[in-house]
Design a protein around this motif. Structure first.
Motif, PDB file in Angstrom:
ATOM      1  N   LEU A 138       0.808  -1.211   0.000  1.00 18.25           N
ATOM      2  CA  LEU A 138       0.000   0.000   0.000  1.00 18.25           C
ATOM      3  C   LEU A 138       0.847   1.269   0.000  1.00 18.25           C
ATOM      4  CD1 LEU A 138      -3.058  -0.732   2.321  1.00 18.25           C
ATOM      5  CD2 LEU A 138      -2.719  -1.228  -0.105  1.00 18.25           C
ATOM      6  N   LEU A 139       2.164   1.116   0.180  1.00 16.17           N
ATOM      7  CA  LEU A 139       3.065   2.269   0.210  1.00 16.17           C
ATOM      8  C   LEU A 139       4.046   2.262  -0.961  1.00 16.17           C
ATOM      9  CD1 LEU A 139       3.874   2.217   4.042  1.00 16.17           C
ATOM     10  CD2 LEU A 139       2.088   3.520   2.869  1.00 16.17           C
ATOM     11  N   ARG A 175      -3.321  -3.432  -7.196  1.00 13.67           N
ATOM     12  CA  ARG A 175      -2.599  -2.843  -6.062  1.00 13.67           C
ATOM     13  C   ARG A 175      -2.794  -1.325  -6.016  1.00 13.67           C
ATOM     14  NH1 ARG A 175       3.059  -5.196  -4.146  1.00 13.67           N
ATOM     15  NH2 ARG A 175       1.537  -6.797  -3.599  1.00 13.67           N
ATOM     16  N   ARG A 226      -6.126  -0.765  -4.552  1.00 10.32           N
ATOM     17  CA  ARG A 226      -6.106  -1.033  -3.112  1.00 10.32           C
ATOM     18  C   ARG A 226      -5.571   0.168  -2.344  1.00 10.32           C
ATOM     19  NH1 ARG A 226      -2.480  -6.156  -2.464  1.00 10.32           N
ATOM     20  NH2 ARG A 226      -2.712  -5.576  -0.266  1.00 10.32           N
ATOM     21  N   GLN A 227      -4.618   0.875  -2.919  1.00 11.98           N
ATOM     22  CA  GLN A 227      -4.018   2.022  -2.234  1.00 11.98           C
ATOM     23  C   GLN A 227      -5.013   3.150  -1.989  1.00 11.98           C
ATOM     24  OE1 GLN A 227      -0.577   3.131  -4.561  1.00 11.98           O
ATOM     25  NE2 GLN A 227       0.703   1.536  -3.657  1.00 11.98           N
ATOM     26  N   ARG A 245       3.057   9.424   2.206  1.00 11.20           N
ATOM     27  CA  ARG A 245       2.016   8.543   2.779  1.00 11.20           C
ATOM     28  C   ARG A 245       2.089   8.565   4.302  1.00 11.20           C
ATOM     29  NH1 ARG A 245      -1.778   7.905  -0.832  1.00 11.20           N
ATOM     30  NH2 ARG A 245      -0.994  10.034  -1.021  1.00 11.20           N
TER      31      ARG A 245
END
Length: 272
Positions: free
Chosen positions: A115-116, A145, A148-149, A189
């Motif tokens: 997620l990063l 992905r 998802r972020q 983030r």
């Protein structure tokens, strides 16, 4: 068999409460329906029965037909496939759990959490994990992905706590310019109000986190227990037993105690 999703587990608990209100054992509830105790036990833990078996259970538990609509609607929600199926991704792995979770804690030793990751970083990670991945599959994995972020910035907002070993930040996954972009993205983030990033510095020495990665997911539903998820080179393992999940939480706390706090972690990443 895929793990039950959250709506299915909620429906299973509801059926269990119906049975218990009538004072029935699983054997007593299932016998007239030719339904074994083991089958009923699976249903009550979230494995959906065939539709007609579900209707038979409603009848068995004295639910009047005029009230069936809400239960059938709940059954239909539990059968819905996640958005990721459109990209050829099934329900195996952590994605279905993450989609339902309100809070996720991640410890990563070898690489930056998904997620990063920047798109360039995740492409390198996917390529390294599956040498024979077809271009279409790779593009789908990247798209999933990236979608998802969005949980980090769009409702329903995910509360995300990542602990990363400094080794992962220094690993030369990318060229210099792309590596700088990845580290800056990580800092950006980390400054979101729902995101916490900690770094375990290299000078901490040996510690248990060097043996692998760890994820713990929590849910808004107060009756839904936390789930631990452990990845390894051959796949992954879901952990739901209370004692084992508690051990995973303690391990995460130990890693957090060893790591720099959030402010010092950001400062370290900025220096890199």
């Amino acid at each position: 068999m895929a793990e039950p999703n959250l709506p299915a587990r909620q429906l299973g608990r509801q059926l269990k409460r119906m049975r218990e209100r009538l004072g029935m054992t699983q054997d007593e509830a299932g016998a007239p329906l030719r339904m074994s105790t083991s089958k009923l036990s699976r249903i009550e833990t979230g494995y959906l029965p065939p539709y007609h078996d579900f209707r038979a259970l409603l009848d068995r538990y004295n639910v009047v037909v005029s009230d069936w609509d809400e239960y059938i609607a709940a059954y239909d929600r539990a059968k819905e496939k996640g958005w990721w199926h459109h990209y050829g991704v099934g329900n195996r792995g952590f994605l279905p759990i993450e989609a339902e979770a309100s809070k996720v804690k991640v410890f990563q030793f070898g690489y930056i959490p998904g997620l990063l990751q920047t798109e360039a970083y995740m492409r390198e990670v996917f390529a390294a994990a599956r040498v024979q991945m077809k271009p279409k599959v790779l593009e789908n994995q990247v798209t999933v992905r990236l979608l998802r972020q969005l949980r980090l910035t769009d409702a329903p907002i995910l509360k995300f706590h990542a602990i990363i070993d400094e080794h992962a930040l220094r690993r030369p996954v990318l060229g210099r310019a792309e590596r700088q972009e990845q580290l800056q993205y990580l800092v950006d983030r980390a400054r979101l109000p729902n995101v916490t990033v900690q770094v375990v510095p290299e000078d901490i020495g040996a510690y248990p986190g060097q043996f692998g990665n760890l994820i713990v997911a929590s849910f808004d539903d107060s009756e839904e227990p936390d789930i631990a998820y452990v990845e390894h080179i051959f796949g992954s393992v879901h952990v739901e037993k209370e004692a084992e999940v508690s051990a995973a939480k303690l391990a995460f706390k130990d890693f957090a105690d060893r790591a720099l706090d959030a402010e010092d972690s950001i400062a370290l990443i900025e220096r890199l």
